[in-house]
Write a protein that holds these residues in place. Sequence first.
Motif, PDB file in Angstrom:
ATOM      1  N   UNK A 291      -2.591  -5.175  -8.342  1.00  0.00           N
ATOM      2  CA  UNK A 291      -3.684  -4.941  -7.458  1.00  0.00           C
ATOM      3  C   UNK A 291      -4.516  -6.332  -7.330  1.00  0.00           C
ATOM      4  N   UNK A 292      -4.883  -6.656  -8.467  1.00  0.00           N
ATOM      5  CA  UNK A 292      -5.675  -8.157  -8.499  1.00  0.00           C
ATOM      6  C   UNK A 292      -5.046  -9.172  -8.019  1.00  0.00           C
ATOM      7  N   UNK A 300       3.165 -13.346  -8.130  1.00  0.00           N
ATOM      8  CA  UNK A 300       3.529 -12.465  -9.034  1.00  0.00           C
ATOM      9  C   UNK A 300       2.944 -11.061  -8.811  1.00  0.00           C
ATOM     10  N   UNK A 301       2.383 -10.909  -7.640  1.00  0.00           N
ATOM     11  CA  UNK A 301       1.989  -9.619  -7.457  1.00  0.00           C
ATOM     12  C   UNK A 301       2.944  -8.377  -6.953  1.00  0.00           C
ATOM     13  N   UNK A 302       4.146  -8.916  -6.320  1.00  0.00           N
ATOM     14  CA  UNK A 302       5.122  -7.994  -6.333  1.00  0.00           C
ATOM     15  C   UNK A 302       4.936  -7.149  -4.905  1.00  0.00           C
ATOM     16  N   UNK A 307       0.886   3.238   0.430  1.00  0.00           N
ATOM     17  CA  UNK A 307      -0.339   4.268   0.089  1.00  0.00           C
ATOM     18  C   UNK A 307      -1.168   3.688  -1.046  1.00  0.00           C
ATOM     19  N   UNK A 308      -0.643   2.402  -1.631  1.00  0.00           N
ATOM     20  CA  UNK A 308      -1.273   1.904  -2.656  1.00  0.00           C
ATOM     21  C   UNK A 308      -2.008   0.503  -2.199  1.00  0.00           C
ATOM     22  N   UNK A 309      -2.289   0.339  -0.915  1.00  0.00           N
ATOM     23  CA  UNK A 309      -2.749  -0.714  -0.423  1.00  0.00           C
ATOM     24  C   UNK A 309      -3.868  -0.366  -0.045  1.00  0.00           C
ATOM     25  N   UNK A 310      -4.588   0.931  -0.008  1.00  0.00           N
ATOM     26  CA  UNK A 310      -6.177   1.108   0.438  1.00  0.00           C
ATOM     27  C   UNK A 310      -7.105   0.595  -0.300  1.00  0.00           C
ATOM     28  N   UNK A 315     -10.156  -4.762  -5.944  1.00  0.00           N
ATOM     29  CA  UNK A 315      -9.904  -5.669  -6.995  1.00  0.00           C
ATOM     30  C   UNK A 315     -10.119  -6.907  -7.102  1.00  0.00           C
ATOM     31  N   UNK A 316     -10.707  -7.500  -5.826  1.00  0.00           N
ATOM     32  CA  UNK A 316     -10.646  -8.739  -5.403  1.00  0.00           C
ATOM     33  C   UNK A 316     -11.349  -9.734  -6.476  1.00  0.00           C
ATOM     34  N   UNK A 317     -12.385  -9.306  -6.882  1.00  0.00           N
ATOM     35  CA  UNK A 317     -13.157  -9.812  -7.863  1.00  0.00           C
ATOM     36  C   UNK A 317     -12.687  -9.895  -9.383  1.00  0.00           C
TER      37      UNK A 317
END
Length: 383
Positions: A291-292, A300-302, A307-310, A315-317
């Motif tokens: 997620x980061x 490499x995030x895949x 439902x996991x995008x919320x 996680x941006x920081x």
Amino acid sequence: AQPISTRAPEQPKDTRDQPCSPGRMDAGSQNTSSLQIFGSSRLWPPLDETGMPRPLLTTILVVLSAVVVRLFYTQNVKDIGEDMAKKQRDSRVAQMIAIIANQKSRFKLSKEQAEELEEVDMNAPKIYDSRNDLTVKAEIRIAVDLEEAMEEQEETKSEAEPLDKSNSDFGPPKLNLSRQTSAQLSGRSIETPLKGRKLTAIVQAGSERLLSTVEDVQKVFSELKDADYPVTFVLKSAPPEASRLFRLIVDEIFDEPVTNQGIDKTSAQFLAVKDLLAVRLKYELDSGITKTLCARGLEGAGNLPLDEMRDVPSFHSGEKLREAIKLAKQVKKHFPELVTEDAIKRAQDANRRVGSNQRGKVSTLLGLLAPSLPYWCIAVLLH
């Protein structure tokens, strides 16, 4: 002839009742005068006019001395310490049992119990949050058998399926608590609240029927007959955070496992929470990496399911990933078998990539500000 004096002879003065001059005061009188500035009562000064201790003050001091001696200098002190330690152990074990019971998501309900989940007014739901959200908001409690809760081997959707479906190693392993079943929990039950759980399905005749709206629930109840009960309802709860599980089995103050404080390291509760910690920590590390990287737009995030995008923006920081790495190191210190070095290394590599990305954006910002820096310096000097 001598003249006869008619004046009476002078008599010696009696100074016993007259106040002494400052020069003639003795030490006792000076001390008494200095104590009088604090006033006079049944407790003060400590000594009366005859130099004897005041009775009330003496009684209070004797009582206080007896209390202090009894608390700190007798065998009862050890008993008090043991009682406090026992209460702390019991509190930890109770929390462990509550977490174990909370892992159960399949509830076999009788007709009377199931009817508590039936919504009366679909336009104004009182059992669920809304018509399209089957999260229970009513105060409903169900008795859970602890032995069954530990033997149950099901997972939430996010745990059953890897976040990155292209990587089969991603996501936590299946939680298996069957080996922890012991006589300690056999036959024991605990009431667990359904409030906050989400009704996702009903299991009937060996098949699972998914539910998503209040209308689906009402349709199920209209089709059920008395002979169909008991019926298994699937009510899933949010999994516990790894940090909470870690604080349960490791004392933060003494920085040692609770097994050093009287909890048996072979107890079913301790082993169950320990295994659950391994599952949740692996999941938080893997999801933190994915997620980061996704939030930063790095390779490499895949692919993440919808439902996991919320919560991806949170996680941006990179702070959540750093917290997961810190927790993983602490777990590795006390329980080396729960987390691998490779898992920590992958998380640290992702964290370094995030740091490089953040520094790159700072340099870009400085490049944009560079042309205006001379004008800013001149303005500061002129001001």
